[in-house]
Motif scaffolding. Structure first.
Motif, PDB file in Angstrom:
ATOM      1  N   ARG A   1     -21.600  21.853   7.559  1.00 25.51           N
ATOM      2  CA  ARG A   1     -23.180  21.338   6.826  1.00 25.51           C
ATOM      3  C   ARG A   1     -23.928  20.847   6.702  1.00 25.51           C
ATOM      4  O   ARG A   1     -24.603  21.674   5.592  1.00 25.51           O
ATOM      5  N   SER A   2     -24.281  20.118   7.905  1.00 26.55           N
ATOM      6  CA  SER A   2     -25.746  19.478   7.971  1.00 26.55           C
ATOM      7  C   SER A   2     -26.780  20.616   8.088  1.00 26.55           C
ATOM      8  O   SER A   2     -27.164  20.612   8.391  1.00 26.55           O
TER       9      SER A   2
ATOM     10  N   GLN B   1     -12.402  17.667  10.232  1.00 27.04           N
ATOM     11  CA  GLN B   1     -13.008  16.641  12.068  1.00 27.04           C
ATOM     12  C   GLN B   1     -14.446  17.012  11.782  1.00 27.04           C
ATOM     13  O   GLN B   1     -15.502  17.144  10.486  1.00 27.04           O
ATOM     14  N   ASP B   2     -15.188  16.126  12.746  1.00 28.09           N
ATOM     15  CA  ASP B   2     -16.479  16.527  12.545  1.00 28.09           C
ATOM     16  C   ASP B   2     -17.769  17.769  12.670  1.00 28.09           C
ATOM     17  O   ASP B   2     -18.200  17.701  11.988  1.00 28.09           O
ATOM     18  N   TYR B   3     -16.585  18.089  13.803  1.00 30.66           N
ATOM     19  CA  TYR B   3     -17.898  19.405  13.811  1.00 30.66           C
ATOM     20  C   TYR B   3     -18.181  20.611  11.937  1.00 30.66           C
ATOM     21  O   TYR B   3     -18.655  20.721  11.857  1.00 30.66           O
ATOM     22  N   ILE B   4     -17.358  19.823  11.379  1.00 30.50           N
ATOM     23  CA  ILE B   4     -17.311  20.464   9.442  1.00 30.50           C
ATOM     24  C   ILE B   4     -18.565  19.850   9.003  1.00 30.50           C
ATOM     25  O   ILE B   4     -19.206  20.238   8.378  1.00 30.50           O
ATOM     26  N   THR B   5     -18.717  18.633   9.008  1.00 30.20           N
ATOM     27  CA  THR B   5     -19.736  17.681   8.657  1.00 30.20           C
ATOM     28  C   THR B   5     -20.722  18.515   9.045  1.00 30.20           C
ATOM     29  O   THR B   5     -22.308  18.796   9.255  1.00 30.20           O
ATOM     30  N   LEU B   6     -21.212  18.978  11.048  1.00 37.26           N
ATOM     31  CA  LEU B   6     -21.586  18.980  11.342  1.00 37.26           C
ATOM     32  C   LEU B   6     -22.485  20.180  10.369  1.00 37.26           C
ATOM     33  O   LEU B   6     -23.597  20.788  10.585  1.00 37.26           O
TER      34      LEU B   6
ATOM     35  N   LEU C   1     -24.607  13.915   2.522  1.00 31.41           N
ATOM     36  CA  LEU C   1     -22.743  14.298   3.098  1.00 31.41           C
ATOM     37  C   LEU C   1     -22.002  12.935   3.465  1.00 31.41           C
ATOM     38  O   LEU C   1     -21.535  13.081   4.539  1.00 31.41           O
TER      39      LEU C   1
ATOM     40  N   TYR D   1      -9.310   1.677  -1.399  1.00 33.73           N
ATOM     41  CA  TYR D   1      -7.923   0.950  -2.442  1.00 33.73           C
ATOM     42  C   TYR D   1      -7.983  -0.610  -2.623  1.00 33.73           C
ATOM     43  O   TYR D   1      -7.871  -1.310  -3.524  1.00 33.73           O
ATOM     44  N   GLU D   2      -8.713  -1.242  -1.532  1.00 37.92           N
ATOM     45  CA  GLU D   2      -9.280  -2.632  -1.691  1.00 37.92           C
ATOM     46  C   GLU D   2      -9.806  -2.613  -2.455  1.00 37.92           C
ATOM     47  O   GLU D   2     -10.225  -4.614  -2.374  1.00 37.92           O
TER      48      GLU D   2
ATOM     49  N   LEU E   1     -26.085   9.292   6.392  1.00 43.84           N
ATOM     50  CA  LEU E   1     -25.069  10.377   4.947  1.00 43.84           C
ATOM     51  C   LEU E   1     -25.881  10.232   3.516  1.00 43.84           C
ATOM     52  O   LEU E   1     -25.883  12.235   3.287  1.00 43.84           O
TER      53      LEU E   1
ATOM     54  N   THR F   1     -16.908  16.377  19.588  1.00 46.91           N
ATOM     55  CA  THR F   1     -16.072  16.640  18.777  1.00 46.91           C
ATOM     56  C   THR F   1     -16.417  16.996  17.104  1.00 46.91           C
ATOM     57  O   THR F   1     -16.476  17.379  15.994  1.00 46.91           O
ATOM     58  N   TYR F   2     -18.515  16.816  17.814  1.00 50.28           N
ATOM     59  CA  TYR F   2     -19.018  17.456  15.858  1.00 50.28           C
ATOM     60  C   TYR F   2     -19.147  19.161  16.907  1.00 50.28           C
ATOM     61  O   TYR F   2     -20.331  19.827  15.482  1.00 50.28           O
TER      62      TYR F   2
ATOM     63  N   MET G   1     -28.604  13.365   3.493  1.00 53.13           N
ATOM     64  CA  MET G   1     -28.370  14.903   3.854  1.00 53.13           C
ATOM     65  C   MET G   1     -27.521  15.093   2.318  1.00 53.13           C
ATOM     66  O   MET G   1     -26.615  15.814   2.247  1.00 53.13           O
TER      67      MET G   1
ATOM     68  N   PHE H   1     -26.528  14.250  15.975  1.00 52.14           N
ATOM     69  CA  PHE H   1     -24.738  13.323  15.870  1.00 52.14           C
ATOM     70  C   PHE H   1     -24.255  12.355  16.902  1.00 52.14           C
ATOM     71  O   PHE H   1     -24.938  13.119  18.075  1.00 52.14           O
TER      72      PHE H   1
ATOM     73  N   HIS I   1       1.976   2.214  -3.299  1.00 48.20           N
ATOM     74  CA  HIS I   1       1.061   2.486  -4.033  1.00 48.20           C
ATOM     75  C   HIS I   1       0.806   4.242  -4.158  1.00 48.20           C
ATOM     76  O   HIS I   1       0.527   4.688  -4.949  1.00 48.20           O
TER      77      HIS I   1
ATOM     78  N   TYR J   1       1.338  -0.651  -0.463  1.00 50.08           N
ATOM     79  CA  TYR J   1      -0.150   0.027  -0.387  1.00 50.08           C
ATOM     80  C   TYR J   1       1.045   1.068   0.077  1.00 50.08           C
ATOM     81  O   TYR J   1       0.568   2.578  -0.541  1.00 50.08           O
TER      82      TYR J   1
ATOM     83  N   MET K   1     -30.256  17.556  11.306  1.00 49.86           N
ATOM     84  CA  MET K   1     -29.097  16.105  11.847  1.00 49.86           C
ATOM     85  C   MET K   1     -28.567  16.356  13.365  1.00 49.86           C
ATOM     86  O   MET K   1     -28.294  16.788  13.160  1.00 49.86           O
TER      87      MET K   1
END
Lengths: 343, 357, 381
Positions: B260-261, B253-258, C63, C23-24, C58, C107-108, C61, C102, A71, A68, C100
């Motif tokens: 966007r949502s 990061q996750d907060y970017i997904t939020l 996303l 890749y796989e 997702l 982290t969100y 949405m 999470f 690659h 990998y 939505m």
């Protein structure tokens, strides 16, 4: 110089085992091969097959990762370019005695300051030396110097940083203050001071640069070891009764070593820049030697701003391309080996 | 209760950083002390106080100086007196600057500061823009172009770039009879004579603007363009790289997904959410870079004959003027430590997690 | 068929296929996913970790992160196919119509912006607040008239307020006014999600709040524009059990107050039993069973569902070993042929390896995709 130090220190390194894997692959392969030879005399087929199977099972994930990595490397055109460039430059440097049309200090007082032509691809300098040949010869000096400096500093840094990181406590604090002091001290001045003490020559700046650059490696590996030390696999190894030495060399070092490799590759380029800069000011190679920085300095003094551009442009391009090659390679390696960018 | 704990944590953070800085400065002073003895040459450390060539060969003066500066005492006592002198402001005499070292620093520092400031501003503006574009359009052609550009910037020998710029914008333009950019100095000497500058800060651009001295301003601007371009090329590349990698990290990061949502436009997501987080490591790196530039853009100053600290120190080292060299080392170390501290504080300002513990 | 009796479902998914190109190989994360969600109901999307529940959310949405792509299918929201919309139109739907929540509030949420800012931006982005500014100004005028009748502003007050109320196109409000109104609305939202000390929280940073409070903030962000559908992707998984109960209770109340439709994704059957009306069971990227909560728990039809329910440990019976479903979740780069569950199914037949089972209505309003129940009354279209 301090700028690149800072860039490296400022970034945190979290990477996976690549060299470690390769080392283990090779070691294990050799081990099993040796065992196989021993048992071949007795119950040959059955033992052999099962051992081979086990070996292949163990190796599979490592081989997969390795494939990998290749690659990914192939996918990044910049790293491929860097690798090719580095290889070419090293080949050119080694082959200089055979491909350079003129000697490094050959002078021709009848052909001074000639612009590029068929006979002198890059023109001639103020003493009639062929710029093209001198650039090739200079590669040996600068690239060789850089590799020496980085190798020595890598070893020194690993030892100091390794001790500091693993033992911790008082020694760690002391060693870190020492590296801080070295880092706070302007690098150019330190190298220049070394040159004054030892006499201005290429060797002096090599030693000077070695003294200036080792602290960043020590810090780097110390940081790595600090991060790895608390990982569960180290605790597990210790619980299983592994000695300190075994832990450091079999576990910690392979896992922490290759951000160092990335940094070392990048640094070869930076050391070349520093060495050329020092020579430019007048500390390195002394008059006449075919060294890139010195060539630029001569070119500047003898007619650059009166139009003889080739004396400055070509050595400078050589420096630029060489540093660029190592930076491309190091950058590519870093991108490929960062576990967060994989997959 | 939590409020109290928070403010205490911030204060202890700051104090701890300050305390850690002091041994570093001490260590540097030890190094300068040692080096001035080693490098001083045959007469040793007293060379720091010698004012000219004649004094160098005058035993009587040398003896006097030795007694004055306690150089006949044992080494550790010498170091003590050395420290005292440093604190009192006697950093030796700069033969190259023909004045005491501290005064010379006062004279040359503004030039280096101005160059570093202009360079950092250019690098920041252009570098951040390039970094963002490169990150947002990762792996597309523009990303590859900017990456090669950044790598070239980091691989560029600064002094050579300076020479190239001089050749292009001074020599070739001049030959063709076109208006050209000057190749050395901070300001045109004739302009300086005809329209003398009232020095307020020592920064020519600023002072000339403040006092309304337009010809001086234009001439200074003219002179600072090439050296700052040469210097900023490297810094710019580095800022772009750091910006790119921290943007890439943040965008995952996750907060970017939020964000966007929530249905926010991509522009808002990038500039409001991603950038604020990615700016943190970039700003701190920029600060450190600025500190490094202050520490002597030695090579550039030499090429462009820019009367700053770097050129002063280089000239001194070539003539074994230790006082200057050690003075330079000391001031650079002080700058480095100070800048590091400020950067740490700024980091705390930008990242509320550090601020409030 | 329920479709004939009731109105159109608010969300109707048909044949959703999402792949991830790695890749796989191509990971076939979602294979022909189809289900309906009706207005006002809570749909539970249940399954093991990795079965594709989050990917479904997702995909709705749009996303889905790289290297994923939605290959096929229709997602009809209020009659419009979401997969046919361009980026701009989709942006208008997100946050405003569908929101939505999470799973990990740490982290969100963006760590460098205040809670208030993060709620306010949703409001400012989607709602036109001109009317609200007008209302605010009218209220201010009325307040001044009450407190200070002699003030000059009171002159002609009646006509002014009449005019303001009648305005068809309110003038563009100033930034200050917008900010004030937004702040008011944000506080309203925080109070609505029962956030303790809303006036303080509005200016605080995420790391200063506890997990439960953070999740309330996220809920506030999601609901600030009164969406019709909210998707909760394991919204309580990272919370303590007590906080979990609080948040679930909050969601119940908010659902009633705002007349929401909820899609609740979880792997916790207990929550589903308590909270949801309708359940959809997923396994390895396919839907295996869908029905009401009570019907599912009373009479699980699909072998996977019965395996799941049998695996729930009970204290008062079965003092022996815990029941498990033998085998492992399949690798979706090469999913099992035919029915994706057949390698682990105790009732697997020859046909299960060859053909994918279709979703069939075995009992009224109870749909299963299993070859055991290959009878007419096919579900779908």
């Amino acid at each position: 110089m301090n700028t690149t130090n800072i860039e490296r220190i400022g970034m945190r390194a979290e990477f996976i085992t690549w060299v470690g894997n390769i080392t283990i692959v090779i070691k294990r392969g050799l081990q099993v091969h040796r065992n196989n030879h021993k048992t071949k005399l007795d119950s040959y087929k059955k033992a052999d097959r099962s051992r081979h199977r086990r070996w292949r099972e163990e190796l599979e994930p490592r081989l997969k990762e390795f494939r990998y990595t290749l690659h990914l490397l192939k996918r990044s055109p910049l790293s491929v370019a860097g690798l090719l460039l580095v290889v070419s430059i090293i080949i050119l440097a080694i082959a200089a005695p055979w491909i350079a049309p003129y000697g490094p200090e050959e002078r021709n007082w009848h052909a001074t300051k000639l612009p590029p032509s068929a006979e002198h691809l890059f023109g001639t300098d103020s003493m009639g030396g062929d710029v093209f040949s001198r650039v090739l010869w200079g590669a040996r000096l600068d690239v060789g110097l850089a590799i020496m400096v980085v190798t020595v500093d890598l070893l020194a840094g690993v030892i100091v940083g390794g001790i500091s990181g693993y033992i911790g406590g008082k020694w760690d604090e002391i060693l870190m203050r020492v590296t801080d002091i070295f880092l706070a001290f302007p690098g150019m001045i330190l190298s220049m001071a070394v040159c004054i003490v030892l006499g201005k020559s290429l060797t002096s700046i090599m030693i000077g640069l070695m003294i200036v650059w080792w602290p960043s490696y020590a810090r780097l590996i110390r940081g790595q070891i600090l991060a790895e030390r608390e990982r569960l696999y180290v605790v597990a190894a210790r619980a299983a009764g592994a000695s300190n030495r075994r832990i450091v060399f079999q576990h910690l070092v392979p896992n922490s070593i290759y951000p160092l490799l990335v940094a070392a590759t990048l640094d070869i380029g930076n050391v070349i820049l520093s060495a050329a800069g020092l020579s430019f000011i007048g500390f390195g190679a002394q008059a006449g030697v075919a060294e890139w920085g010195l060539m630029i300095s001569d070119g500047r003094a003898y007619g650059f701003l009166q139009g003889s551009w080739w004396m400055v442009v070509f050595p400078g391009l050589a420096i630029l391309i060489t540093a660029l090659a190592f930076n491309l390679l190091g950058d590519g390696l870093r991108d490929v080996l960062d576990p967060r960018l994989r997959r | 209760m939590r409020e109290l704990a928070k403010s205490v944590r911030l204060r202890t953070y700051v104090i701890r950083r300050l305390i850690l800085a002091i041994p570093v400065l001490f260590g540097v002073s030890v190094m300068t002390f040692t080096l001035s003895h080693i490098v001083g040459g045959p007469i040793g450390a007293v060379a720091s106080y010698v004012q000219n060539e004649q004094q160098l060969h005058n035993p009587a003066v040398l003896d006097l100086l030795i007694k004055q500066h306690h150089l006949d005492r044992p080494l550790y006592e010498q170091y003590f007196y050395y420290l005292v002198e440093l604190i009192n402001g006697d950093w030796g005499y700069s033969r190259t600057g023909r004045q005491p070292v501290l005064n010379a620093i006062g004279q040359y520092f503004p030039a280096t500061f101005e160059l570093a400031l202009v360079t950092t501003i250019i690098s920041l503006v252009v570098g951040v823009a390039i970094g963002i574009v490169s990150a947002v359009r990762k792996d597309r052609p523009i990303d590859h172009v900017t990456r090669v550009f950044s790598l070239t910037g980091v691989s560029m020998p600064v002094f050579w770039l300076g020479l190239m710029l001089q050749f292009m914008f001074y020599y070739t333009l001049r030959i063709s009879g076109l208006p050209y950019l000057p190749s050395s100095g901070r300001v045109d000497i004739f302009v300086a004579l005809d329209y003398p500058l009232q020095t307020i800060t020592g920064l020519y651009l600023l002072d000339s603007l403040l006092t309304g001295n337009l010809p001086f301003f234009l001439s200074s601007l003219h002179h600072i363009i090439l050296p700052s371009l040469a210097l900023s090329f490297t810094s710019l590349a580095m800022i772009a790289r750091i910006m790119r990698s921290s943007m890439l990290e943040v965008m995952r990061q996750d907060y970017i997904t939020l964000a966007r949502s929530k249905g926010l436009s991509e522009k808002v997501v990038i500039y409001r959410h991603a950038l604020r987080n990615a700016a943190i490591p970039t700003v701190t790196s920029t600060g450190l870079m600025f500190g490094a530039l202050l520490g002597g853009a030695t090579l550039t100053e030499t090429v462009f004959a820019w009367p700053g600290l770097g050129k002063w120190a280089t000239a001194a080292i070539l003539t074994t003027d230790i006082a200057t060299v050690m003075g330079f080392a000391l001031i650079v170390a002080v700058i480095y430590v100070t800048v590091n501290l400020i950067v740490d504080l700024v980091y705390g300002f930008f990242d509320p997690r550090i601020r409030y513990g | 068929m329920k479709v004939d009796e009731m109105e159109e479902p608010i969300l109707r998914i048909r044949g959703l296929k999402t792949d991830f190109y790695t890749y796989e190989g191509a990971v076939k994360a979602l294979d022909d996913v189809s289900f309906d969600l009706y207005k006002g109901e809570t749909l539970g999307l249940v399954g093991e970790t990795g079965c594709g529940k989050s990917v479904t959310a997702l995909s709705i949405m749009q996303l889905v992160p790289e290297p994923g792509k939605i290959i096929d299918g229709k997602i009809m929201f209020k009659g419009k196919n979401l997969l046919g919309l361009n980026a701009e139109e989709m942006m208008k739907i997100r946050g405003k119509e569908i929101a939505m929540i999470f799973q990990d509030p740490l982290t969100y949420i963006n760590p460098v912006l205040t809670i208030g800012d993060q709620i306010a931006e949703v409001i400012m982005f989607h709602r036109s607040l001109d009317r609200d500014v007008l209302e605010m100004k009218t209220k201010e005028l009325e307040k001044t008239s009450q407190s200070d009748p002699a003030s000059s502003k009171v002159d002609g007050l009646e006509s002014k307020t009449e005019r303001l109320k009648k305005m068809e196109n309110p003038p563009k409000p100033s930034r200050q006014d917008l900010k004030k109104v937004t702040r008011e609305k944000t506080l309203e939202m925080l109070r609505w999600v029962r956030m303790p000390y809303p006036e303080k929280v509005i200016d605080q940073y995420p790391h200063e709040l506890s997990g439960g409070m953070r999740q309330r903030a996220v809920i506030a962000m999601a609901l600030s524009c009164r969406p019709s559908l909210i998707i909760c992707d394991e919204a309580t998984t990272f919370l303590d059990v007590t906080v979990q109960a609080q948040i679930l209770g909050l969601l119940q109340e908010l659902k009633k107050e705002a007349n929401l439709s909820v899609m609740f994704i979880t792997h916790d059957l207990g929550i589903v039993a308590q909270f949801c009306d309708h359940i959809v069971v997923m396994y390895a990227g396919v839907i295996v069973e869908q029905t009401d909560v009570s019907k599912l728990f009373d009479n699980p039809l699909h072998p996977y569902t019965s395996g799941l329910l049998a695996a729930i440990p009970t204290f008062h019976r079965n003092k022996g070993r815990l029941n498990i479903i033998p085998g492992n979740v399949p690798n979706l780069i090469n999913p099992p042929s035919g029915c994706r569950f057949h390698p682990r199914c105790p009732h697997a037949k020859a046909i299960c390896k060859k053909e994918k089972p279709k979703m069939v209505e075995v009992i009224p309003e109870h749909f299963v995709a299993c070859h055991i129940f290959s009878t007419p009354n096919e579900w779908g279209q």
